[in-house]
Design a protein around this motif. Sequence first.
Motif, mmCIF file in Angstrom:
data_model
loop_
_atom_site.group_PDB
_atom_site.id
_atom_site.type_symbol
_atom_site.label_atom_id
_atom_site.label_comp_id
_atom_site.label_asym_id
_atom_site.label_seq_id
_atom_site.Cartn_x
_atom_site.Cartn_y
_atom_site.Cartn_z
ATOM 1 N N ALA B 114 0.677 -1.490 -0.104
ATOM 2 C CA ALA B 114 -0.176 -0.298 0.309
ATOM 3 C C ALA B 114 0.213 1.053 -0.082
ATOM 4 O O ALA B 114 0.684 2.471 -0.783
ATOM 5 N N HIS B 115 1.512 1.401 0.460
ATOM 6 C CA HIS B 115 3.007 2.249 0.716
ATOM 7 C C HIS B 115 3.363 2.521 -0.144
ATOM 8 O O HIS B 115 3.751 3.933 -0.917
ATOM 9 N N LEU B 116 4.405 2.051 -1.426
ATOM 10 C CA LEU B 116 4.648 1.696 -2.408
ATOM 11 C C LEU B 116 3.724 1.897 -2.871
ATOM 12 O O LEU B 116 4.334 2.356 -4.505
ATOM 13 N N SER B 117 2.648 2.228 -3.519
ATOM 14 C CA SER B 117 1.909 1.907 -4.767
ATOM 15 C C SER B 117 1.594 4.090 -4.832
ATOM 16 O O SER B 117 1.280 4.003 -5.911
ATOM 17 N N GLY B 118 1.968 4.482 -3.699
ATOM 18 C CA GLY B 118 2.175 6.241 -4.041
ATOM 19 C C GLY B 118 3.397 6.456 -3.945
ATOM 20 O O GLY B 118 3.410 7.524 -4.570
ATOM 21 N N VAL B 119 4.938 5.599 -4.229
ATOM 22 C CA VAL B 119 5.956 6.093 -4.130
ATOM 23 C C VAL B 119 6.229 5.807 -6.490
ATOM 24 O O VAL B 119 5.888 5.417 -6.933
ATOM 25 N N ARG B 120 5.896 7.685 -6.730
ATOM 26 C CA ARG B 120 6.295 7.625 -7.920
ATOM 27 C C ARG B 120 8.239 7.245 -8.609
ATOM 28 O O ARG B 120 9.310 7.069 -7.639
ATOM 29 N N GLY B 121 8.011 6.820 -9.604
ATOM 30 C CA GLY B 121 9.168 5.506 -10.131
ATOM 31 C C GLY B 121 8.430 3.692 -9.794
ATOM 32 O O GLY B 121 9.470 4.093 -10.953
ATOM 33 N N VAL B 122 7.808 3.979 -8.882
ATOM 34 C CA VAL B 122 7.693 2.636 -8.333
ATOM 35 C C VAL B 122 6.163 2.192 -8.638
ATOM 36 O O VAL B 122 5.952 2.328 -9.528
ATOM 37 N N ARG B 123 7.175 1.086 -10.377
ATOM 38 C CA ARG B 123 6.184 0.474 -11.123
ATOM 39 C C ARG B 123 5.848 -0.997 -11.356
ATOM 40 O O ARG B 123 5.245 -1.532 -11.580
ATOM 41 N N GLY B 124 6.171 -1.783 -9.492
ATOM 42 C CA GLY B 124 5.746 -2.448 -9.782
ATOM 43 C C GLY B 124 6.749 -3.605 -8.152
ATOM 44 O O GLY B 124 7.093 -3.251 -7.942
#
Lengths: 257, 298
Positions: B114-124
């Motif tokens: 959930a945290h990573l879903s909003g982090v720019r650049g992270v695609r998977g």
Amino acid sequence: MARRQTATLRTLRPVPPVWEIRLDLEYAPGAGSYVLADLGGPVREPLFPSVVDDTGFCTIVPRGHAVTRYLPGTPIDVIGPLGQGFRLSAAGYVPDRLLLIAEVDELPWLQPLYQAAPSVALVVEATTRGRLPPPARFPPTLELTLVTRDGSTGYLGPLESDGPTPVGIECALPRVRELVAWAECICIAGDMARYPALARLVQEVRFRPQTDFAQALVRVPMPCGVGVCDICRVTTRHGERRACVDGPVFDLMDFLE
Amino acid sequence: MIELAPNHKYGLPIAVPVMPASGTFGYGEAYHDLVDLSLLGAIVTNPVSLRPRRAAHGQRIGVRADHFVVHTGWPSPGLHRVIREAGPVWRRLPVPVIVHLLAARPVDVGRAAAHLSGVRGVRGLELGLTEDLSFAEARDLLAAAAEEGDLPVIVKVPFSRVDDLAPRLAQAGADAITLMSPPRAVLPVAGGEAGGQVARFMRGRLYGVALFPLLLNALSRWAGKLGVPVIACGGIASPEDALACLTLGAAVVQIDALLWRVPWLLNSVARALVQSQPQPDTEQDDVSADQGAMEANL
Ligand code: FES
């Protein structure tokens, strides 16, 4: 900056019980820093300098090491220089009085500092007299203190211990304290497990030494050299640090427990 | 473009079928002097746990002949610190970031996803499984990552569990499968008393070129049969190795710890794969012809 370079193996010679090899290299590592060399194994090996000059550096490898079978002139792929080496002018000036402390197997890595200050004192510790290099191998300008674990020559070690001393043999600790009090900067190369005790010793003598007053080289396997593999992590009082990029030379006080 | 998550709502398109394996490349920039990141398909980060983890004690690497064993305990600064420190880097990177999550408990994986879903650049996300997980546990971890976040989830399957887990996790909703995490192995290591008379051993992840035939074996059995893209990982040491993986049906290759010796291998593989890409109208025929020949040999 992690730089790829090609070194040329210039000379190899046995210096029992090890071998000294010389590499010509445009950007050579300074004392306490290193290059990662591709010597045919599945991972690179860190090479620390025992001698540094304008055209390259010498290093020490164990007898039987693969590189001792290379021919002079062989090109060697290296990455580096890498890491934080000894920082003699950390206080903003070059120290006049430099103290070097080494276990004999780690002594080569302090060799580039033998003439790094007007007055240099060297404490070398070995298990026994036969393990110490002949005095002729040291420059006459060095003030030399020899320590053996068995008391066969020089002072009785270990140098950070004040255990009971047999009659007629002087314990190393008072001499080391004296030198710690004298020094403006200390550089150490030895077994990392002894660094907490050495840090306590320095603290006892200097109370609150400034940052990098005493610096200690940590030599552990460093296959990547750029901080990605986590193999070189060492525990300091500031938490875990990576020897390859945060070191391999650390403030000795980082090892205070 | 290669679509690594064709069944996912956002997908995970990458331009080049090459990326570093988790645990070999840090969080993005450590190798920027030696590797042209823009030539890669993506960056896979070092394993990240929700909470900080310390490194394992004792010897962490044993080297022997052409292989080596690593045991680091997967230290991690913890997800929040990773995002704080690497997040600005990820935003600037010229390629997508795939964060490798250490799969512990579903609730932790869900939170991290959930945290990573909003982090720019992270695609998977790539989910790293331990060898001892049951299928049900692995499925719950996958479900937590997929449901709590909205990023495509790749599952990296342990070497010893490929046959058991890969097909079932693909069916359970993994967007792609990485074959495979390195095998566990034990090496005698130097040291002990009196010049090595007393043997010591270390256990850890095995790396080396000998993993490559094992990888090809896994690919020949499973790539093309899972219904999702397969990422090949293990002992790939040359552009030719990478091509062999693609020929056997892998969509993408990951270069593992062998890149510590030759970091620019990533770039040479990338260039070779880009050059070898057939013209669009002949692509299908060539690949299926190659695969046909390979299947006949297998
Ligand atoms: S040598 Fe890889 S992190 Fe230090």
